[in-house]
Design a protein around this motif. Structure first.
Motif, short mmCIF file in Angstrom:
data_model
loop_
_atom_site.label_atom_id
_atom_site.label_comp_id
_atom_site.label_asym_id
_atom_site.label_seq_id
_atom_site.Cartn_x
_atom_site.Cartn_y
_atom_site.Cartn_z
N SER A 167 7.10 12.52 8.03
CA SER A 167 7.95 11.83 7.06
C SER A 167 8.04 10.36 7.44
O SER A 167 8.30 10.02 8.58
N TRP A 168 7.81 9.51 6.46
CA TRP A 168 7.89 8.06 6.67
C TRP A 168 9.24 7.56 6.19
O TRP A 168 9.73 7.98 5.15
N PHE A 169 9.84 6.69 6.93
CA PHE A 169 11.11 6.05 6.57
C PHE A 169 12.22 7.07 6.32
O PHE A 169 13.13 6.82 5.54
N GLY A 170 12.12 8.24 6.92
CA GLY A 170 13.16 9.25 6.79
C GLY A 170 13.10 10.08 5.52
O GLY A 170 13.98 10.88 5.26
N PHE A 171 12.07 9.90 4.71
CA PHE A 171 11.89 10.70 3.49
C PHE A 171 10.84 11.76 3.73
O PHE A 171 9.79 11.49 4.31
N ALA A 172 11.11 12.95 3.26
CA ALA A 172 10.14 14.04 3.39
C ALA A 172 9.00 13.85 2.40
O ALA A 172 9.22 13.39 1.28
N TYR A 173 7.79 14.19 2.84
CA TYR A 173 6.63 14.10 1.94
C TYR A 173 6.64 15.31 1.02
O TYR A 173 6.77 16.45 1.47
N THR A 174 6.51 15.08 -0.27
CA THR A 174 6.49 16.17 -1.25
C THR A 174 5.22 16.05 -2.09
O THR A 174 4.58 14.99 -2.10
N PRO A 175 4.85 17.10 -2.81
CA PRO A 175 3.67 17.01 -3.67
C PRO A 175 3.76 15.92 -4.74
O PRO A 175 2.74 15.45 -5.22
N VAL A 176 4.96 15.51 -5.09
CA VAL A 176 5.13 14.46 -6.08
C VAL A 176 4.53 13.14 -5.58
O VAL A 176 4.00 12.35 -6.36
N HIS A 177 4.55 12.94 -4.26
CA HIS A 177 4.04 11.69 -3.69
C HIS A 177 2.52 11.55 -3.83
O HIS A 177 2.00 10.44 -3.77
N SER A 178 1.82 12.65 -4.01
CA SER A 178 0.36 12.55 -4.16
C SER A 178 -0.02 11.91 -5.50
O SER A 178 -1.16 11.50 -5.69
N VAL A 179 0.91 11.81 -6.43
CA VAL A 179 0.67 11.18 -7.72
C VAL A 179 0.86 9.66 -7.65
O VAL A 179 0.36 8.93 -8.49
N LEU A 180 1.53 9.19 -6.63
CA LEU A 180 1.89 7.78 -6.52
C LEU A 180 0.71 6.81 -6.63
O LEU A 180 0.83 5.80 -7.34
N PRO A 181 -0.45 7.05 -6.00
CA PRO A 181 -1.56 6.11 -6.18
C PRO A 181 -1.99 5.96 -7.64
O PRO A 181 -2.35 4.87 -8.08
N PHE A 182 -1.92 7.04 -8.40
CA PHE A 182 -2.30 6.99 -9.81
C PHE A 182 -1.27 6.23 -10.64
O PHE A 182 -1.62 5.53 -11.59
N VAL A 183 -0.01 6.35 -10.28
CA VAL A 183 1.04 5.60 -10.97
C VAL A 183 0.85 4.10 -10.73
O VAL A 183 0.91 3.30 -11.67
N ILE A 184 0.60 3.73 -9.49
CA ILE A 184 0.40 2.31 -9.15
C ILE A 184 -0.85 1.78 -9.85
O ILE A 184 -0.84 0.67 -10.39
N LEU A 185 -1.91 2.56 -9.86
CA LEU A 185 -3.14 2.15 -10.55
C LEU A 185 -2.88 1.99 -12.05
O LEU A 185 -3.34 1.03 -12.66
N GLY A 186 -2.13 2.90 -12.64
CA GLY A 186 -1.80 2.82 -14.06
C GLY A 186 -1.00 1.58 -14.40
O GLY A 186 -1.20 0.96 -15.44
N LEU A 187 -0.09 1.18 -13.52
CA LEU A 187 0.70 -0.02 -13.77
C LEU A 187 -0.18 -1.26 -13.75
O LEU A 187 -0.02 -2.17 -14.57
N GLY A 188 -1.14 -1.31 -12.84
CA GLY A 188 -2.05 -2.45 -12.78
C GLY A 188 -2.99 -2.50 -13.96
O GLY A 188 -3.28 -3.57 -14.50
N VAL A 189 -3.49 -1.35 -14.38
CA VAL A 189 -4.40 -1.30 -15.52
C VAL A 189 -3.68 -1.72 -16.79
O VAL A 189 -4.25 -2.41 -17.64
N ASP A 190 -2.43 -1.34 -16.92
CA ASP A 190 -1.63 -1.74 -18.09
C ASP A 190 -1.56 -3.25 -18.22
O ASP A 190 -1.75 -3.80 -19.30
N ASP A 191 -1.33 -3.93 -17.11
CA ASP A 191 -1.27 -5.40 -17.13
C ASP A 191 -2.62 -6.01 -17.50
O ASP A 191 -2.68 -7.01 -18.23
N SER A 192 -3.69 -5.41 -17.04
CA SER A 192 -5.02 -5.96 -17.38
C SER A 192 -5.32 -5.78 -18.87
O SER A 192 -5.95 -6.65 -19.47
N PHE A 193 -4.86 -4.70 -19.47
CA PHE A 193 -5.03 -4.53 -20.92
C PHE A 193 -4.27 -5.60 -21.69
O PHE A 193 -4.75 -6.10 -22.71
N VAL A 194 -3.09 -5.95 -21.23
CA VAL A 194 -2.30 -7.00 -21.88
C VAL A 194 -3.04 -8.34 -21.81
O VAL A 194 -3.12 -9.07 -22.80
N ILE A 195 -3.62 -8.64 -20.65
CA ILE A 195 -4.34 -9.90 -20.49
C ILE A 195 -5.59 -9.94 -21.36
O ILE A 195 -5.88 -10.94 -22.02
#
Length: 82
Positions: free
Chosen positions: A1-29
């Motif tokens: 566990s990092w920073f006192g938070f337990a790792y859960t299966p939900v965290h494995s989606v985080l890279p895709f969420v971050i990638l989606g946020l960046g791609v959204d901005d590139s579509f706007v540009i």
């Protein structure tokens, strides 16, 4: 566990969420660039497109930050550490 938070299966989606946020901005540009006049020089088109897209990107970044900040107060441990 990092920073006192337990790792859960939900965290494995985080890279895709971050990638989606960046791609959204590139579509706007790219959309803002497509709306500029093709007869102008590229630096001027980029300047106008980025100036126009900056407002949209700032608003979406702010709302994403607020949404993630609010989720930290969730009673669900997986969502609070997400």
């Amino acid at each position: 566990s990092w920073f006192g938070f337990a790792y859960t299966p939900v965290h494995s989606v985080l890279p895709f969420v971050i990638l989606g946020l960046g791609v959204d901005d590139s579509f706007v540009i790219v959309n803002a660039l497509d709306q500029t006049s093709r007869s102008k020089p590229i630096p001027e088109r980029m300047s106008h497109a980025l100036g126009h897209a900056a407002t949209s990107i700032s608003v979406t970044s702010l709302t994403d930050f607020v949404a993630f900040a609010i989720s930290t107060s969730s009673s669900l441990p997986a969502l609070a550490s997400f």
